[in-house]
Design a protein around this motif. Structure first.
Motif, PDB file in Angstrom:
ATOM      1  N   UNK A  62     -77.194  39.866  17.738  1.00  0.00           N
ATOM      2  CA  UNK A  62     -75.865  39.689  17.173  1.00  0.00           C
ATOM      3  C   UNK A  62     -75.858  38.501  16.216  1.00  0.00           C
ATOM      4  N   UNK A  63     -76.515  37.421  16.610  1.00  0.00           N
ATOM      5  CA  UNK A  63     -76.593  36.251  15.738  1.00  0.00           C
ATOM      6  C   UNK A  63     -77.316  36.592  14.432  1.00  0.00           C
ATOM      7  N   UNK A  64     -78.333  37.436  14.525  1.00  0.00           N
ATOM      8  CA  UNK A  64     -79.087  37.834  13.332  1.00  0.00           C
ATOM      9  C   UNK A  64     -78.275  38.765  12.443  1.00  0.00           C
ATOM     10  N   UNK A  65     -77.563  39.734  13.042  1.00  0.00           N
ATOM     11  CA  UNK A  65     -76.832  40.710  12.228  1.00  0.00           C
ATOM     12  C   UNK A  65     -75.598  40.085  11.581  1.00  0.00           C
ATOM     13  N   UNK A  66     -75.117  38.974  12.132  1.00  0.00           N
ATOM     14  CA  UNK A  66     -73.970  38.291  11.528  1.00  0.00           C
ATOM     15  C   UNK A  66     -74.350  37.548  10.247  1.00  0.00           C
ATOM     16  N   UNK A 174     -76.731  46.562  13.922  1.00  0.00           N
ATOM     17  CA  UNK A 174     -76.928  45.666  15.068  1.00  0.00           C
ATOM     18  C   UNK A 174     -77.924  46.287  16.046  1.00  0.00           C
ATOM     19  N   UNK A 175     -77.767  47.583  16.313  1.00  0.00           N
ATOM     20  CA  UNK A 175     -78.681  48.261  17.228  1.00  0.00           C
ATOM     21  C   UNK A 175     -80.109  48.256  16.669  1.00  0.00           C
ATOM     22  N   UNK A 176     -80.262  48.440  15.361  1.00  0.00           N
ATOM     23  CA  UNK A 176     -81.596  48.412  14.756  1.00  0.00           C
ATOM     24  C   UNK A 176     -82.266  47.049  14.967  1.00  0.00           C
ATOM     25  N   UNK A 177     -81.521  45.982  14.715  1.00  0.00           N
ATOM     26  CA  UNK A 177     -82.092  44.649  14.885  1.00  0.00           C
ATOM     27  C   UNK A 177     -82.431  44.381  16.349  1.00  0.00           C
ATOM     28  N   UNK A 178     -81.590  44.882  17.261  1.00  0.00           N
ATOM     29  CA  UNK A 178     -81.868  44.683  18.689  1.00  0.00           C
ATOM     30  C   UNK A 178     -83.152  45.392  19.099  1.00  0.00           C
ATOM     31  N   UNK A 179     -83.483  46.503  18.415  1.00  0.00           N
ATOM     32  CA  UNK A 179     -84.720  47.241  18.715  1.00  0.00           C
ATOM     33  C   UNK A 179     -85.923  46.636  18.005  1.00  0.00           C
ATOM     34  N   UNK A 180     -85.694  45.599  17.209  1.00  0.00           N
ATOM     35  CA  UNK A 180     -86.791  44.974  16.486  1.00  0.00           C
ATOM     36  C   UNK A 180     -87.085  45.621  15.152  1.00  0.00           C
TER      37      UNK A 180
END
Length: 445
Positions: A62-66, A174-180
């Motif tokens: 979340x911090x990254x996608x923001x 957000x889901x993409x970033x959470x999956x790396x």
């Protein structure tokens, strides 16, 4: 009400420095009430992941996608004439971690065909509207673990900042970033592409073009809808099988229709006439159906890919209850199609100019006859990429709107098993729900 215990509350800010400053909002951002739209994603127990790992993964991503979606970490501020502007200031997003003693299976198994209820409200963060507007977060997230180990992600997002397609874009990335995985489509933040001309053109006088914002129909013999607004409403979810959906679409296109009415038009037309019957409307009762149209590809040129904001337009289709009930389903579809087809570049630009010339947009904010008896809205999430959100432990069991209790507010969702079925989430006056269900299914058979 479901017992939910808050275990922690954090503020998640963009991981990197982002642009800060005042971002003017478009006229379409200004026309809705300053409310948040809540949704809940339910997941089976994640395999080989501890709850603390899940919490860490979601907070970090979340911090990254923001960083690319930095407006969501900002706050709204009021400016004169009932308008708002967005201050991009990296204030952050509340992230709540919670636990519930309820089993997830109890919620997911029958949720799609049962009545929605207030017991699910604790799964979404509460927005405190008693705060000053510049203190209210634009996005709030809650992660809840159930007794079985399953989890839910509850999100509520400001409708003054984004529409459905933009909210779906955010969740997908957000889901993409959470999956790396890397960001797929960067959001486009320059809202000037949807702003009125400066200076604005002369005020429009063609009021019938924008009658959605003037005087929506009232019940016959009534001067306002104050009495209707006092009546208790409730929420329910009805299921249409693939066969039932195909039956409605076939019926809408029978007698050699050359229009090829869509699944949405067929189901929305059926809902409209069912509501007229359930509400007991007289033949000459005027009624309005609100259809939400995505303008992104209807403008010339089309809006830039990834446009992040409100770019959907509410269009009204009008009819008399008697005609809607007694004439063919294709006739009702034709009214809906006619309303949708008028949304071209010229109409969209005209709408923006109309809103720009309003001295005070609070008049539109307070237009509470927009929905409600004798009117309704049918919003489609059928083509939105709101589903299949995999944060690294599999796709959701079910995604649902958390609340849906405005009288006449309908939402179409794909069935949870990908079998061609549909869910109709609805809000109606309590007195009309049973009659609506009766007519809704009886007329299909």
């Amino acid at each position: 009400m479901m017992a939910v215990t808050i275990k922690g509350s954090y503020t998640v800010s963009p991981m990197e420095t982002t642009w800060c400053g005042r971002m003017p909002l478009t006229e379409w951002d200004q026309t809705g009430t300053v409310t948040h739209v809540p949704t809940i994603y339910f997941y089976h127990p994640p395999q080989n992941r501890t709850y603390s790992t899940i919490v860490s993964t979601l907070k970090n991503s979340l911090s990254r996608v923001l960083v690319p979606f930095y407006p969501l970490a900002g706050r709204l501020h009021s400016i004169p004439n009932g308008r708002l502007e967005l201050h991009c200031n990296a204030t952050g997003v509340p992230f709540v971690v919670a636990e519930s003693s309820s089993p997830l299976q109890h919620l997911a198994d029958d949720f799609s065909v049962s009545r929605l209820s207030s017991e699910h409200h604790p799964l979404v963060p509460t927005v405190d509207y008693t705060l000053l507007i510049h203190e209210v977060p634009l996005l709030l997230i809650q992660l809840t673990r159930f007794a079985c180990g399953g989890v839910s992600i509850g999100m509520t997002i400001s409708h003054a900042v984004v529409d459905g397609p933009s909210a779906a874009h955010f969740m997908y990335e957000w889901a993409r970033l959470a999956r790396g995985e890397p960001l797929q489509t960067s959001p486009f933040h320059d809202r000037r592409v949807l702003r009125a001309r400066e200076p604005p053109s002369a005020p429009l006088t063609d009021c019938h073009v924008h009658k959605e914002f003037h005087h929506p129909p009232l019940l016959l013999g009534k001067n306002d809808n104050a009495e209707e607004r006092k009546k208790k409403t409730t929420m329910a979810v009805l299921k249409l099988s693939k066969t039932q959906v195909e039956t409605l679409k076939r019926r809408a296109n029978e007698n050699g229709s050359c229009y090829n009415y869509s699944r949405y038009e067929s189901v929305a037309a059926h809902i409209w006439r069912s509501a007229c019957m359930a509400r007991g409307h007289k033949h000459v009762q005027p009624t309005q159906l609100i259809v939400t149209v995505d303008t992104r590809c209807r403008m010339k040129p089309a809006l830039p890919k990834g446009y992040f904001g409100n770019a959907t337009l509410d269009i009204a289709a009008f009819g008399l209850a008697g005609d809607l009930v007694t004439k063919s389903l294709g006739y009702v579809c034709g009214i809906i199609r006619g309303a949708i087809e008028k949304v071209d570049d010229e109409y969209i630009r005209s709408e923006i100019e109309f809103l720009k010339n309003q001295e005070d947009l609070r008049r539109i904010h307070q237009n509470e006859t927009f929905y409600g008896n004798p009117n309704l809205a049918v919003v489609s999430w059928l083509t939105l990429p709101m589903f299949g959100m995999d944060f690294g432990w599999g796709k959701e069991v079910l995604m649902v709107p958390a609340t849906h209790d405005f009288d006449g507010d309908f939402m179409l969702l794909p069935g949870p098993h990908g079998d061609g079925s549909l869910l109709v989430a609805l809000g109606l006056q309590l007195a009309h729900v049973d009659a609506f269900k009766k007519h809704f299914y009886l007329d299909i058979e």
